[in-house]
Scaffold this motif. Structure first.
Motif, mmCIF file in Angstrom:
data_model
loop_
_atom_site.group_PDB
_atom_site.id
_atom_site.type_symbol
_atom_site.label_atom_id
_atom_site.label_comp_id
_atom_site.label_asym_id
_atom_site.label_seq_id
_atom_site.Cartn_x
_atom_site.Cartn_y
_atom_site.Cartn_z
ATOM 1 N N GLY A 109 -50.991 86.029 78.713
ATOM 2 C CA GLY A 109 -51.942 86.380 78.833
ATOM 3 C C GLY A 109 -52.141 88.408 79.734
ATOM 4 O O GLY A 109 -51.583 87.764 80.308
ATOM 5 N N THR A 111 -53.322 91.696 80.787
ATOM 6 C CA THR A 111 -55.303 92.481 80.467
ATOM 7 C C THR A 111 -55.053 93.941 79.910
ATOM 8 O O THR A 111 -53.603 94.421 80.310
ATOM 9 C CB THR A 111 -55.812 91.839 81.561
ATOM 10 O OG1 THR A 111 -57.149 92.668 81.905
ATOM 11 C CG2 THR A 111 -54.938 92.983 82.674
ATOM 12 N N MET A 114 -58.157 100.743 80.887
ATOM 13 C CA MET A 114 -59.001 102.274 80.208
ATOM 14 C C MET A 114 -58.327 101.954 78.657
ATOM 15 O O MET A 114 -56.875 101.885 78.920
ATOM 16 C CB MET A 114 -58.261 103.434 81.604
ATOM 17 C CG MET A 114 -58.874 103.875 82.460
ATOM 18 S SD MET A 114 -60.481 103.584 82.534
ATOM 19 C CE MET A 114 -60.681 102.543 83.846
ATOM 20 N N THR A 115 -59.042 102.658 78.026
ATOM 21 C CA THR A 115 -58.469 102.877 76.672
ATOM 22 C C THR A 115 -57.659 103.617 76.830
ATOM 23 O O THR A 115 -56.113 103.320 75.531
ATOM 24 C CB THR A 115 -59.422 103.474 76.108
ATOM 25 O OG1 THR A 115 -59.906 105.234 76.696
ATOM 26 C CG2 THR A 115 -60.637 102.613 75.724
ATOM 27 N N GLY A 140 -56.320 90.914 76.289
ATOM 28 C CA GLY A 140 -57.761 90.545 76.715
ATOM 29 C C GLY A 140 -57.672 92.794 77.430
ATOM 30 O O GLY A 140 -56.708 93.125 77.472
ATOM 31 N N GLY A 141 -59.403 92.316 78.184
ATOM 32 C CA GLY A 141 -59.130 93.174 78.236
ATOM 33 C C GLY A 141 -60.022 94.535 78.101
ATOM 34 O O GLY A 141 -61.120 94.611 77.078
ATOM 35 N N ILE A 142 -60.624 95.858 78.492
ATOM 36 C CA ILE A 142 -61.548 96.425 78.078
ATOM 37 C C ILE A 142 -61.185 97.680 76.611
ATOM 38 O O ILE A 142 -61.857 97.982 76.021
ATOM 39 C CB ILE A 142 -61.335 97.481 79.516
ATOM 40 C CG1 ILE A 142 -62.296 97.035 80.501
ATOM 41 C CG2 ILE A 142 -62.093 98.658 78.922
ATOM 42 C CD1 ILE A 142 -62.714 97.780 81.885
ATOM 43 N N GLU A 166 -66.408 84.770 79.374
ATOM 44 C CA GLU A 166 -64.910 83.657 80.278
ATOM 45 C C GLU A 166 -65.197 82.465 78.989
ATOM 46 O O GLU A 166 -63.799 81.655 78.993
ATOM 47 C CB GLU A 166 -64.836 82.940 81.872
ATOM 48 C CG GLU A 166 -64.792 84.533 82.482
ATOM 49 C CD GLU A 166 -65.846 84.537 83.046
ATOM 50 O OE1 GLU A 166 -67.303 85.212 82.717
ATOM 51 O OE2 GLU A 166 -66.179 86.320 83.752
ATOM 52 N N ARG A 218 -73.347 90.883 86.507
ATOM 53 C CA ARG A 218 -72.639 92.063 84.645
ATOM 54 C C ARG A 218 -73.621 92.564 84.538
ATOM 55 O O ARG A 218 -74.854 92.192 84.194
ATOM 56 C CB ARG A 218 -72.239 90.733 84.650
ATOM 57 C CG ARG A 218 -71.901 90.892 83.216
ATOM 58 C CD ARG A 218 -70.587 89.527 82.543
ATOM 59 N NE ARG A 218 -69.716 89.028 82.686
ATOM 60 C CZ ARG A 218 -68.974 88.125 82.742
ATOM 61 N NH1 ARG A 218 -69.118 87.534 81.783
ATOM 62 N NH2 ARG A 218 -67.443 88.059 83.454
ATOM 63 N N ASN A 295 -67.551 102.501 92.054
ATOM 64 C CA ASN A 295 -68.501 102.516 90.476
ATOM 65 C C ASN A 295 -69.402 102.921 90.939
ATOM 66 O O ASN A 295 -69.980 102.760 89.373
ATOM 67 C CB ASN A 295 -67.946 101.074 89.672
ATOM 68 C CG ASN A 295 -68.820 101.042 88.468
ATOM 69 O OD1 ASN A 295 -68.046 102.347 87.927
ATOM 70 N ND2 ASN A 295 -69.320 100.860 88.161
ATOM 71 N N GLU A 393 -64.023 113.903 85.417
ATOM 72 C CA GLU A 393 -64.250 114.287 84.200
ATOM 73 C C GLU A 393 -65.205 113.347 83.091
ATOM 74 O O GLU A 393 -64.374 111.795 83.399
ATOM 75 C CB GLU A 393 -63.424 114.705 83.693
ATOM 76 C CG GLU A 393 -62.584 115.815 84.357
ATOM 77 C CD GLU A 393 -61.567 114.596 85.786
ATOM 78 O OE1 GLU A 393 -61.795 113.448 85.705
ATOM 79 O OE2 GLU A 393 -61.649 114.960 86.698
ATOM 80 N N ILE A 397 -65.775 106.801 75.132
ATOM 81 C CA ILE A 397 -65.553 105.934 74.968
ATOM 82 C C ILE A 397 -66.254 105.766 73.451
ATOM 83 O O ILE A 397 -67.296 105.295 72.712
ATOM 84 C CB ILE A 397 -66.319 105.181 76.576
ATOM 85 C CG1 ILE A 397 -65.791 105.459 77.028
ATOM 86 C CG2 ILE A 397 -65.805 103.988 75.489
ATOM 87 C CD1 ILE A 397 -66.705 104.624 78.497
ATOM 88 N N ASN A 423 -60.282 110.971 80.860
ATOM 89 C CA ASN A 423 -60.346 112.100 81.709
ATOM 90 C C ASN A 423 -59.906 113.539 82.063
ATOM 91 O O ASN A 423 -60.679 114.254 81.750
ATOM 92 C CB ASN A 423 -61.540 111.745 82.268
ATOM 93 C CG ASN A 423 -60.655 111.289 83.368
ATOM 94 O OD1 ASN A 423 -59.945 110.151 83.054
ATOM 95 N ND2 ASN A 423 -60.398 110.736 84.716
#
Ligand code: B12
Ligand code: SF4
Length: 449
Positions: A109, A111, A114-115, A140-142, A166, A218, A295, A393, A397, A423
């Motif tokens: 697996g 992850t 950032m794209t 998986g992931g973002i 999940e 979340r 964040n 910056e 997305i 960015n």
């Protein structure tokens, strides 16, 4: 599908970051570690390779510099006049670790963050494929979520997983390995509860653990046009405050954890039901820890009580999500804050004991059509209210409302090439806000620090 009789072995990998710049702001692959915890609780055996777990300079609170290796820029970024690096453990060491994995995994697996960090993800897939060519790789992931088609077409993973839930992951892995889950967590009452409260993320898999990250909720009830949270997470779910305090107590008691970063998107929302009881518990339990909010916190929710509790509980890094002082842009992008709310929040935080320098306020630069003067005014406004402006910056997305406008304005092919979401390249620069404008503002900020 293939069948494994007993306790499958899952190899989980957090790939390198590939970027022009990267700084370790308490970065841990929280999604992957949460899955590791859940899989373990269901009887799976886990090996973790976190390519980022390699600090060079560690600062007082556990943040710091990553080790970096200069690498060739991917073709689409060739014209950007900056060095490009792979951040994290040197590749030879990762290869060594992979080759010394004692038992061939039943599933791998991987992850993604950032794209625009996908080159590190692709490399991790490529090398694991070479070593374990017949083992299925799930990504998986973002990046996998936000650039699903791109990942399916180009990543080389056998399965690209899109959902952020999940339960879906557990179901998929159970099906792929033919292994029955121990806890019937896919149906009934448990399906509605928050799985992350039942098992903790598997931070214990790290050999040295001095900081962890934590998510107490979340999603987010706001809908800012530049933000992917509403795309990544439907709804807004919060964990039980007492269980959150228990988790904080667990990490600080059983491990030498001195610092915890909150990854929540909306930590302060409905404070009386959430952050106030969490912090009250933390204080009552006498937990000694430094807390950080890289964040950003919601400014609107900051009142005297919240500010006082944050200070007493040990919050050291306070970051507020302001973005702009331009009221039109504030309301056009979602209306999460206004100028008076920032003024008030800073007043409460100072009254609680923070200095202006300790109150970092994010100001967004490079929004589609945004002018340099507007960013300058926002910086000046943050100073005027007595806090420290921090320039961030804009990263366009996919699937966010502002992405459409970004695509129209940007000179880069944002639709087809995620590297251009970076960015650092100021993807929506234009004559009203150029790279030189940005550098000038950044330099001015640096000079005053
Ligand atoms: C914490 C965070 C950070 C941290 C660093 C995190 C890290 N580990 O690297 C900090 C504060 C440093 C940060 C910085 C930035 N961030 Co940020 N960040 C986040 C945040 C809030 C949480 C990420 C996270 O851990 N989520 C929690 C876990 C539970 O979710 P997850 O990883 O997706 O995992 C789930 C699934 O994806 C799945 N899954 C995950 N892995 C795997 C693997 C397998 C095999 C499977 C099957 C499933 C699976 O399972 C999990 C189930 O819950 C997200 C927003 C969000 N809500 O996700 C933004 C986000 C990722 N950040 C974003 C942005 C814009 C930035 C900045 C560019 C902001 C700025 N302008 O400065 C910077 C960039 C930093 C850089 N150097 O380039 C954007 C994405 C941008 C992009 N183009 O990709 C997001 C989505 C924010 C947003 N709301 O729009 N960020
Ligand atoms: S308030 Fe923050 S997390 Fe919520 S949608 Fe807006 S930017 Fe995203």
């Amino acid at each position: 599908m293939f069948h494994v009789k007993h306790s499958p072995h899952i190899l989980l990998i957090n790939p390198w970051i590939t970027d022009f710049a990267a700084y370790n702001l308490w970065a841990r692959p929280l999604g992957l570690l949460s899955l590791a915890g859940l899989l373990r609780a269901n009887g799976f055996r886990i090996t973790l390779i976190d390519c980022l777990d390699f600090h060079v300079v560690r600062k007082k609170y556990g943040d710091g510099k990553f080790y970096k290796t200069k690498i060739e820029k991917p073709d689409p970024l060739k014209l950007i006049p900056r060095n490009y690096s792979q951040y994290g453990i040197p590749e030879e060491m990762v290869l060594k670790r992979l080759s010394s994995v004692e038992e061939k995994p039943d599933l791998i697996g991987i992850t993604s963050g950032m794209t625009y960090w996908y080159p590190g993800v692709f490399k991790a897939i490529e090398i694991t494929k070479k070593l374990f060519h017949d083992v299925p790789i799930v990504l998986g992931g973002i990046y996998a979520n936000l650039c699903f088609d791109h990942a399916k077409r180009h990543s080389g993973a056998d399965i690209v997983f899109k959902s952020g839930d999940e339960r879906e992951v557990l179901k998929l892995i159970s099906e792929l390995t033919g292994y029955q889950l121990r806890t019937p967590c896919l149906s009934g009452r448990q399906a509605n509860s928050d799985l992350r409260t039942e098992t903790y993320p598997a931070f214990d898999l790290y050999p040295h653990l001095d900081y962890v990250c934590l998510s107490t909720s979340r999603g987010c009830p706001y809908r800012c046009t530049y933000c992917a949270t509403p795309v990544l997470t439907k709804g807004f779910v919060r964990r039980d405050p007492v269980k959150v305090a228990e988790e904080i107590g667990y990490w600080t008691t059983h491990y030498p954890v001195t610092d915890i970063a909150f990854y929540d998107d909306a930590l302060l929302v409905e404070a009386s039901k959430h952050i106030i009881p969490i912090l009250t518990e933390v204080i009552q339990r006498g937990i000694q820890c430094n807390f950080h909010t890289p964040n950003a916190l919601h400014i609107r929710e900051m009142d005297e009580e919240v500010a006082g509790l944050l200070f007493r509980a040990g919050f050291k890094t306070i970051r507020l999500g302001f973005e702009t002082s331009n009221e039109t842009i504030q309301s056009e992008t979602g209306g999460k804050v206004d100028n008076q709310e920032l003024r008030r929040a800073v007043k409460y935080l100072k009254r609680a004991g923070y200095s202006g320098e300790e109150i970092g306020v994010y100001v967004m630069a490079g929004l589609p059509g945004q002018k340099a003067e507007e960013v300058e005014e926002s910086i000046a406004f943050v100073r005027e209210v007595g806090a420290r402006p921090i320039l961030v910056e804009y990263s366009p997305i996919p699937h966010t409302p502002l992405f459409e406008k970004a695509k129209e304005i940007s000179a880069f092919d944002l639709e087809n090439e995620p590297l251009f979401h970076n960015n650092s390249i100021l993807p929506c620069q234009w004559e009203g806000f150029t790279i030189d404008d940005y550098r000038r503002l950044k330099e001015e900020l640096r000079r005053r620090e």
